[in-house]
Write a protein that holds these residues in place. Structure first.
Motif, short mmCIF file in Angstrom:
data_model
loop_
_atom_site.label_atom_id
_atom_site.label_comp_id
_atom_site.label_asym_id
_atom_site.label_seq_id
_atom_site.Cartn_x
_atom_site.Cartn_y
_atom_site.Cartn_z
N ALA A 1 17.78 -5.94 -6.45
CA ALA A 1 18.87 -5.84 -7.42
C ALA A 1 18.76 -6.93 -8.48
O ALA A 1 18.99 -6.67 -9.67
CB ALA A 1 20.21 -5.94 -6.69
N GLU A 2 18.37 -8.14 -8.08
CA GLU A 2 18.18 -9.22 -9.04
C GLU A 2 17.08 -8.85 -10.03
O GLU A 2 17.19 -9.08 -11.24
CB GLU A 2 17.83 -10.51 -8.31
CG GLU A 2 18.97 -11.13 -7.51
CD GLU A 2 20.00 -11.78 -8.42
OE1 GLU A 2 19.61 -12.35 -9.46
OE2 GLU A 2 21.21 -11.72 -8.08
N GLY B 1 22.08 -7.78 -10.12
CA GLY B 1 22.42 -8.62 -8.99
C GLY B 1 23.84 -9.14 -9.12
O GLY B 1 24.60 -8.72 -9.99
N TRP C 1 18.92 -7.48 -2.06
CA TRP C 1 19.40 -8.50 -3.00
C TRP C 1 18.31 -8.83 -4.02
O TRP C 1 18.56 -8.87 -5.23
CB TRP C 1 19.81 -9.74 -2.22
CG TRP C 1 20.41 -10.86 -3.02
CD1 TRP C 1 19.82 -11.58 -4.02
CD2 TRP C 1 21.73 -11.37 -2.89
NE1 TRP C 1 20.67 -12.52 -4.51
CE2 TRP C 1 21.86 -12.42 -3.84
CE3 TRP C 1 22.81 -11.08 -2.06
CZ2 TRP C 1 23.03 -13.16 -3.98
CZ3 TRP C 1 23.98 -11.83 -2.20
CH2 TRP C 1 24.09 -12.84 -3.16
#
Length: 257
Positions: free
Chosen positions: A43-44, A49, A40
């Motif tokens: 990805a952010e 994200g 997570w």
């Protein structure tokens, strides 16, 4: 410090009381949640994200996952998790992980396969067109494969669970880590004390929603844990209302020394 381009993303964690099993080690459910948190955050950082994908009318779904552990860290120890994206293959994006202990030793590896879906149509989108993968992807392979797990054969029913509010993720689907928890809860506690988990593989076959009743079943072809020193046990989750197979899973184990 994390490289802003394609180098592995790194997060560090302490094994707290919230993550350990009754044997005092990081448990499967805890490990999968740490992997999910690391993915997570990466990805952010990369700009795809949850919020960014939602703004584009897209969302990610994980389709397969395999975790192999050489050693399970104990309560109070610190670990580092690295993750990276490999170049896309067709519609699939592969995200891989390495788990590293305090001695800088790699004690576990994980590979996951992902698809990008359109929020409205649910259609799979071609991964090559989503991002500049030449700037993002990292070529290392852990050697861990996410193979298809068969769903056929005879199975015994072990337990039934109803999907609760706390099982849902931000997309209102059952959080993928919850399937492992359902399997672990269906396994008799005596086996948790005598068997050591070596690897966990899962195929996610259909979405599971709030209110669904899910049967956890074990393959009748699985080895006898009483007479075997090691083995592989197959499980699957079936929606009670229509018999739809929601996921399949394989747990490789050996007898504790």
């Amino acid at each position: 410090m994390n490289n802003p381009t394609n180098a592995p993303w790194t997060e560090s964690y302490r094994i707290t009381s919230l993550l350990v099993n009754p044997q005092g080690h990081l448990g499967l459910y805890g490990a999968l949640n740490l992997l999910q948190e690391t993915a997570w955050m990466h990805a952010e950082h990369l700009g795809f994200g949850v919020r960014e994908m939602e703004s584009e009318g897209l969302y990610w779904v994980v389709t397969r996952q395999t975790l192999e552990m050489r050693e399970w860290p104990r309560f109070g120890q610190n670990i580092t998790i690295q993750t990276w994206l490999r170049p896309p293959e067709g519609a699939f994006i592969t995200r891989e992980f390495a788990l590293i202990n305090e001695d800088k030793k790699e004690i576990g590896f994980c590979s996951t396969s992902w698809l990008a879906l359109d929020r409205q149509t649910k259609k799979i989108l071609p991964a090559q067109n989503l991002r500049p993968w030449g700037q993002i992807a990292y070529p290392r392979s852990t050697g861990v494969s996410t193979e298809k797990i068969p769903v056929t054969g005879n199975y015994d029913s072990l337990a039934k669970y109803r999907v609760r509010n706390s099982d849902l993720d931000i997309n209102l689907h059952v959080n993928n880590t919850k399937y492992s928890q359902w399997i672990l809860d269906a396994i008799p506690y005596e086996l948790h004390k005598t068997l050591l988990l070596k690897s966990y593989s899962v195929n996610f076959l259909a979405e599971t929603h709030l209110g669904d009743k899910v049967l956890i079943e074990r393959s009748c072809q699985s080895p006898d844990v009483e007479s075997s020193e090691k083995g592989q046990t197959a499980y699957r989750g079936v929606r009670a209302s229509d018999g739809k197979i929601l996921f399949t899973a394989l747990l490789n184990w050996e007898k504790r020394k």
